[in-house]
Motif scaffolding. Structure first.
Motif, PDB file in Angstrom:
ATOM      1  N   TRP A 161     -27.931  21.385   4.066  1.00 21.78           N
ATOM      2  CA  TRP A 161     -27.938  20.830   5.422  1.00 21.78           C
ATOM      3  C   TRP A 161     -29.342  20.941   6.024  1.00 21.78           C
ATOM      4  O   TRP A 161     -29.836  19.980   6.636  1.00 21.78           O
ATOM      5  N   LYS A 221     -23.633  12.032   4.123  1.00 25.81           N
ATOM      6  CA  LYS A 221     -24.349  12.034   5.407  1.00 25.81           C
ATOM      7  C   LYS A 221     -23.998  10.760   6.153  1.00 25.81           C
ATOM      8  O   LYS A 221     -24.183   9.659   5.638  1.00 25.81           O
ATOM      9  N   ASN A 244     -26.914  24.336  12.532  1.00 23.58           N
ATOM     10  CA  ASN A 244     -26.394  24.146  11.182  1.00 23.58           C
ATOM     11  C   ASN A 244     -24.923  24.575  11.185  1.00 23.58           C
ATOM     12  O   ASN A 244     -24.608  25.702  11.561  1.00 23.58           O
TER      13      ASN A 244
END
Length: 161
Positions: free
Chosen positions: A19, A115, A6
């Motif tokens: 995330w 994204k 992450n």
């Protein structure tokens, strides 16, 4: 395994959680064809999704997923199709490699997430499955947890191409 790290530290709690939800949990659920892993990540009562059909012309984008059920059905169809495809590299690692979600705008209890999928996954015959699109997710914090309220997906990446 750094391929699935992450990029947001736990101290950046909102972005870190978003995330985790829309990259790690989404990839793991998708590969496992396990909708139950993600179904609570949505605001089911008001969710909707737009499908851009990989086209730059926003007039061609359609409300293809007016309900969470319609999106779930397509998600499961795509997960099944992916599971039936043979790849020449570990699929989970490849999906993390080609997924980028570093642009997350948070303002209070609302967030917009960018994204992007940009890369290829090798197949045994020497060809590759190319993934080159992006999705804008709209999220809302509900009772202290982030939920997906909608998206505009399957847009070309970069937009305008």
């Amino acid at each position: 395994m750094t391929f699935d790290k992450n990029p947001f530290p736990p101290g950046d709690a909102d972005r870190h959680a978003l995330w985790e939800m829309l990259v790690r949990r989404d990839i793991d659920a998708f590969l496992g064809q396990d909708w139950a892993m993600v179904e609570d990540d949505f605001v089911a009562s008001s969710f909707f999704g737009m499908h851009a059909h990989f086209l730059s012309d926003a007039d061609a984008w359609r409300l293809q997923f007016p309900t969470l059920r319609s999106y779930r059905d397509e998600w499961l169809r795509q997960a099944g199709e992916t599971a039936a495809t043979t790849f020449a590299e570990p699929l989970r690692e490849a999906l993390f490699r080609i997924t980028n979600m570093r642009d997350i705008d948070v303002d209070g209890d609302r967030a917009v997430l960018h994204k992007k999928f940009n890369g290829s996954i090798a197949k045994p015959d020497g060809s590759a499955e190319k993934l080159k699109w992006q999705t804008l997710y709209f999220c809302t914090k509900v009772a202290g947890s982030w939920k997906i309220s909608g998206f505009v997906g399957y847009m070309p990446h970069p937009l305008g191409s």
